[in-house]
Design a protein around this motif. Structure first.
Motif, PDB file in Angstrom:
ATOM      1  N   GLY A 190       6.195   7.054   6.844  1.00 31.88           N
ATOM      2  CA  GLY A 190       5.769   7.235   5.457  1.00 31.88           C
ATOM      3  C   GLY A 190       4.256   7.231   5.385  1.00 31.88           C
ATOM      4  N   GLU A 191       3.747   7.183   4.173  1.00 33.29           N
ATOM      5  CA  GLU A 191       2.291   7.221   3.994  1.00 33.29           C
ATOM      6  C   GLU A 191       1.720   5.820   4.129  1.00 33.29           C
ATOM      7  OE1 GLU A 191       1.065   9.111   0.362  1.00 33.29           O
ATOM      8  OE2 GLU A 191      -0.998   9.352   1.080  1.00 33.29           O
ATOM      9  N   ASP A 192       0.645   5.708   4.917  1.00 35.53           N
ATOM     10  CA  ASP A 192       0.075   4.391   5.228  1.00 35.53           C
ATOM     11  C   ASP A 192      -1.437   4.436   5.053  1.00 35.53           C
ATOM     12  OD1 ASP A 192      -0.365   1.843   6.241  1.00 35.53           O
ATOM     13  OD2 ASP A 192      -0.146   2.459   8.341  1.00 35.53           O
ATOM     14  N   PRO A 193      -1.906   4.543   3.797  1.00 35.43           N
ATOM     15  CA  PRO A 193      -3.355   4.679   3.604  1.00 35.43           C
ATOM     16  C   PRO A 193      -4.100   3.414   4.008  1.00 35.43           C
ATOM     17  CG  PRO A 193      -2.226   4.453   1.490  1.00 35.43           C
ATOM     18  CD  PRO A 193      -1.165   4.518   2.541  1.00 35.43           C
ATOM     19  N   GLN A 194      -5.288   3.613   4.565  1.00 40.09           N
ATOM     20  CA  GLN A 194      -6.140   2.469   4.931  1.00 40.09           C
ATOM     21  C   GLN A 194      -6.928   2.059   3.680  1.00 40.09           C
ATOM     22  OE1 GLN A 194      -5.677   1.609   8.349  1.00 40.09           O
ATOM     23  NE2 GLN A 194      -4.170   3.213   7.928  1.00 40.09           N
ATOM     24  N   GLY A 195      -6.967   0.784   3.379  1.00 38.94           N
ATOM     25  CA  GLY A 195      -7.731   0.325   2.214  1.00 38.94           C
ATOM     26  C   GLY A 195      -7.037   0.689   0.908  1.00 38.94           C
ATOM     27  N   THR A 196      -7.829   0.771  -0.151  1.00 41.80           N
ATOM     28  CA  THR A 196      -7.253   1.057  -1.471  1.00 41.80           C
ATOM     29  C   THR A 196      -6.808   2.513  -1.540  1.00 41.80           C
ATOM     30  OG1 THR A 196      -8.857  -0.492  -2.365  1.00 41.80           O
ATOM     31  CG2 THR A 196      -7.711   0.904  -3.959  1.00 41.80           C
ATOM     32  N   PRO A 197      -5.544   2.762  -1.920  1.00 38.25           N
ATOM     33  CA  PRO A 197      -5.106   4.160  -1.979  1.00 38.25           C
ATOM     34  C   PRO A 197      -5.895   4.954  -3.025  1.00 38.25           C
ATOM     35  CG  PRO A 197      -3.232   2.655  -2.107  1.00 38.25           C
ATOM     36  CD  PRO A 197      -4.463   1.824  -2.242  1.00 38.25           C
ATOM     37  N   ASN A 198      -6.232   6.192  -2.683  1.00 41.57           N
ATOM     38  CA  ASN A 198      -6.899   7.085  -3.639  1.00 41.57           C
ATOM     39  C   ASN A 198      -5.882   7.800  -4.507  1.00 41.57           C
ATOM     40  OD1 ASN A 198      -9.619   6.877  -2.500  1.00 41.57           O
ATOM     41  ND2 ASN A 198      -8.681   7.832  -0.711  1.00 41.57           N
ATOM     42  N   ASN A 199      -4.694   7.968  -3.972  1.00 41.68           N
ATOM     43  CA  ASN A 199      -3.678   8.776  -4.647  1.00 41.68           C
ATOM     44  C   ASN A 199      -2.679   7.902  -5.375  1.00 41.68           C
ATOM     45  OD1 ASN A 199      -4.137  10.531  -1.743  1.00 41.68           O
ATOM     46  ND2 ASN A 199      -4.570  11.470  -3.709  1.00 41.68           N
ATOM     47  N   ILE A 200      -2.075   8.512  -6.388  1.00 42.35           N
ATOM     48  CA  ILE A 200      -1.255   7.694  -7.277  1.00 42.35           C
ATOM     49  C   ILE A 200      -0.012   7.121  -6.602  1.00 42.35           C
ATOM     50  CG2 ILE A 200       0.046   9.660  -8.240  1.00 42.35           C
ATOM     51  CD1 ILE A 200      -0.189   7.997 -10.932  1.00 42.35           C
ATOM     52  N   PHE A 201       0.666   7.928  -5.773  1.00 41.22           N
ATOM     53  CA  PHE A 201       1.984   7.462  -5.331  1.00 41.22           C
ATOM     54  C   PHE A 201       1.915   6.236  -4.411  1.00 41.22           C
ATOM     55  CE2 PHE A 201       6.079   7.460  -3.245  1.00 41.22           C
ATOM     56  CZ  PHE A 201       6.915   7.486  -4.350  1.00 41.22           C
ATOM     57  N   PRO A 202       1.062   6.259  -3.367  1.00 36.99           N
ATOM     58  CA  PRO A 202       0.974   5.035  -2.570  1.00 36.99           C
ATOM     59  C   PRO A 202       0.469   3.846  -3.386  1.00 36.99           C
ATOM     60  CG  PRO A 202      -0.653   6.659  -1.852  1.00 36.99           C
ATOM     61  CD  PRO A 202       0.256   7.354  -2.805  1.00 36.99           C
ATOM     62  N   TYR A 203      -0.321   4.126  -4.429  1.00 40.81           N
ATOM     63  CA  TYR A 203      -0.762   3.020  -5.291  1.00 40.81           C
ATOM     64  C   TYR A 203       0.447   2.399  -5.988  1.00 40.81           C
ATOM     65  CZ  TYR A 203      -4.459   0.335  -7.440  1.00 40.81           C
ATOM     66  OH  TYR A 203      -5.311  -0.691  -7.766  1.00 40.81           O
ATOM     67  N   ILE A 204       1.312   3.265  -6.514  1.00 42.70           N
ATOM     68  CA  ILE A 204       2.503   2.767  -7.212  1.00 42.70           C
ATOM     69  C   ILE A 204       3.401   1.968  -6.251  1.00 42.70           C
ATOM     70  CG2 ILE A 204       4.696   3.504  -8.261  1.00 42.70           C
ATOM     71  CD1 ILE A 204       3.207   5.761  -9.670  1.00 42.70           C
ATOM     72  N   THR A 205       3.615   2.481  -5.043  1.00 40.21           N
ATOM     73  CA  THR A 205       4.513   1.759  -4.123  1.00 40.21           C
ATOM     74  C   THR A 205       3.905   0.409  -3.731  1.00 40.21           C
ATOM     75  OG1 THR A 205       3.668   2.915  -2.157  1.00 40.21           O
ATOM     76  CG2 THR A 205       5.615   3.864  -3.219  1.00 40.21           C
ATOM     77  N   GLN A 206       2.568   0.353  -3.633  1.00 43.04           N
ATOM     78  CA  GLN A 206       1.940  -0.937  -3.300  1.00 43.04           C
ATOM     79  C   GLN A 206       2.005  -1.917  -4.468  1.00 43.04           C
ATOM     80  OE1 GLN A 206      -1.849  -0.692  -1.286  1.00 43.04           O
ATOM     81  NE2 GLN A 206      -1.074   0.752   0.246  1.00 43.04           N
ATOM     82  N   VAL A 207       1.943  -1.405  -5.687  1.00 42.45           N
ATOM     83  CA  VAL A 207       2.160  -2.289  -6.857  1.00 42.45           C
ATOM     84  C   VAL A 207       3.612  -2.777  -6.838  1.00 42.45           C
ATOM     85  CG1 VAL A 207       2.286  -2.371  -9.395  1.00 42.45           C
ATOM     86  CG2 VAL A 207       0.344  -1.224  -8.287  1.00 42.45           C
ATOM     87  N   ALA A 208       4.518  -1.878  -6.515  1.00 40.18           N
ATOM     88  CA  ALA A 208       5.951  -2.212  -6.546  1.00 40.18           C
ATOM     89  C   ALA A 208       6.288  -3.346  -5.589  1.00 40.18           C
ATOM     90  CB  ALA A 208       6.775  -0.968  -6.213  1.00 40.18           C
ATOM     91  N   VAL A 209       5.606  -3.422  -4.438  1.00 38.73           N
ATOM     92  CA  VAL A 209       5.911  -4.498  -3.475  1.00 38.73           C
ATOM     93  C   VAL A 209       4.949  -5.684  -3.619  1.00 38.73           C
ATOM     94  CG1 VAL A 209       7.034  -2.978  -1.799  1.00 38.73           C
ATOM     95  CG2 VAL A 209       4.569  -3.459  -1.560  1.00 38.73           C
ATOM     96  N   GLY A 210       4.127  -5.674  -4.670  1.00 40.59           N
ATOM     97  CA  GLY A 210       3.284  -6.836  -4.965  1.00 40.59           C
ATOM     98  C   GLY A 210       1.961  -6.869  -4.212  1.00 40.59           C
ATOM     99  N   ARG A 211       1.604  -5.787  -3.522  1.00 42.03           N
ATOM    100  CA  ARG A 211       0.309  -5.785  -2.826  1.00 42.03           C
ATOM    101  C   ARG A 211      -0.848  -5.622  -3.794  1.00 42.03           C
ATOM    102  NH1 ARG A 211       0.331  -1.859   2.396  1.00 42.03           N
ATOM    103  NH2 ARG A 211      -1.922  -2.141   2.304  1.00 42.03           N
ATOM    104  N   ARG A 212      -0.565  -5.010  -4.968  1.00 40.76           N
ATOM    105  CA  ARG A 212      -1.595  -4.828  -5.991  1.00 40.76           C
ATOM    106  C   ARG A 212      -0.989  -5.185  -7.344  1.00 40.76           C
ATOM    107  NH1 ARG A 212      -5.629  -2.526  -3.244  1.00 40.76           N
ATOM    108  NH2 ARG A 212      -4.872  -1.760  -1.257  1.00 40.76           N
TER     109      ARG A 212
END
Ligand code: NAD
Ligand code: UFG
Length: 339
Positions: A190-212
């Protein structure tokens, strides 16, 4: 014969490797792991049950690339190897121009020496610029880009068209991706961005698992269905299959052909959040923020040409993208392990 996936350890490259192997092709991956991990290649092997030759090289290093070509029987190159962070490209333009242009030039030069004439390139809808109305057709003029990353795609398209004009044997397919999201249904890649995601979808998945803690929606005053930005999100597995369809096409043709890889449907940020919450049964807290500089209100493809010339259409829904992307993130909350 084998297909070289340059930058094949990355997000789109790994998914494409799986689809090529499933379709019966041999693949070789070359990647300097600048934005990826070797584990991603091992996961491709796990999913497919096939071993994948992997060269940890910079593909702008002509000597290293020549060694690869002399050891492997490459008849097609798919070129994913580029830097892709829009904001970073504004801060470090030289690094982006050097890496993205040099990888392309070196690949073309070494291919010619080894009698390899087929090239598939990861271009982007960003080359349509700001002035074209949606839906975006391949025949529309390319526009002004707002950042060096976009200009590298624009320039590489031009380089590839010029290279085809000079070499009647060369066959290039310029795939203009819209917004690839989601993950393989195994949850292993899957997508594994380094640091803060620039794009919306990995941002949403990281919010969903409590990383953000929450998502910021970049503006709700656009002239769109609900005021938020509209994009043509495409499941990364559908996108990967588009590359598989491009290879037999490249075998039949010479010259440069531009093809959109999108679904032809737009989804707003709020629609995406709602779909993600509904499908996965999780809450995505968000706040409305300011518009992000350089963002378009709407971007989506006309996807007819890919259907006509490649016989390819995106099949997966936004719900599939949300489900599969969340599965990847829950199975790998911190992305791939090191090493
Ligand atoms: P990614 O960063 O996950 O993959 C790119 C890979 O290229 C990485 O593994 C990186 O390590 C490698 N790489 C970079 N420079 C290299 C070099 N000099 N030598 C060898 N390897 C190198 O990105 P991705 O999302 O998989 O994107 C793949 C391609 O598609 C990129 O060219 C990108 O610009 C393009 N693209 C991506 C999107 C998107 O939204 N993901 C949209 C349009 C176009
Ligand atoms: N967005 C948010 N919050 C975020 C991130 C994004 O609201 O935290 C919004 C954006 O404003 C936009 C939409 O979500 O409306 C999609 O944004 P992305 O950053 O995910 O995608 P973009 O369409 O802006 O950019 C993508 C690629 C670029 C490429 C461009 C055009 O990331 O590399 O498509 O092809 F240049």
């Amino acid at each position: 014969m084998a297909i070289l996936l340059a930058g094949g350890a990355g997000y789109i490259g790994t998914h494409t490797a799986v689809e090529f192997i499933n379709a019966g092709y041999e693949v070789v991956i070359a990647d300097n792991l600048y934005n990826s991990k070797a584990e991603a290649v091992r996961r491709v092997e796990k999913i497919t049950g096939k071993s994948v030759p992997f060269y940890q090289i910079d593909v702008s290093d002509a000597e290293a690339l020549r060694t690869l070509f002399s050891e492997q029987n490459i008849d097609t190159v798919v070129h994913f190897a580029g830097m892709k962070a829009v904001g970073e490209s504004v801060a470090k333009p030289m690094m982006y121009y050097r890496n993205n242009l040099n990888t392309t030039l070196t690949l073309l030069e070494v291919m010619k020496d080894f009698d390899c004439h087929r090239f598939v390139f990861s271009s982007s809808a960003t080359v349509y610029g700001f002035s074209n109305p949606v839906p975006l057709f391949e025949t529309m003029p390319r526009g002004e880009c707002t950042n060096p990353y976009g200009w590298t795609k624009w320039m590489i398209e031009q380089i590839l068209m010029d290279a085809c004009a000079a070499d009647p044997e060369l066959s290039v397919v310029l795939l203009r991706y819209f917004n690839p999201i989601g993950a393989h249904e195994s949850g292993l890649i899957g997508e594994d961005p380094q640091g803060t995601p620039n794009n919306i979808f990995p941002y949403i998945t990281q919010v969903a698992v409590g990383r953000r803690p929450q998502l910021t929606v970049f503006g709700n005053d656009y002239d769109t269905v609900d005021g938020t930005g509209v994009r043509d999100y495409i499941h990364v597995v559908d996108l990967a299959k588009g590359h598989v369809a491009a290879v037999p096409y490249a075998e039949k043709h010479t010259g440069a052909e531009i093809i959109n890889l999108g679904t032809g449907r737009g989804t707003s940020v709020l629609e995406m959040i709602a779909a993600f919450e509904r499908v996965n049964g999780v809450k995505i807290p968000y706040v409305i923020g300011a518009r992000r500089a350089g963002d378009l209100a709407e971007s989506y493809a006309n996807a007819d040409k890919a259907k006509e010339v490649l016989g390819w259409t995106a099949e997966k829904t936004i719900e599939d993208m949300c489900r599969d992307g969340y599965r990847w993130q829950t199975m790998n909350p911190m992305g791939y392990p090191e090493g």
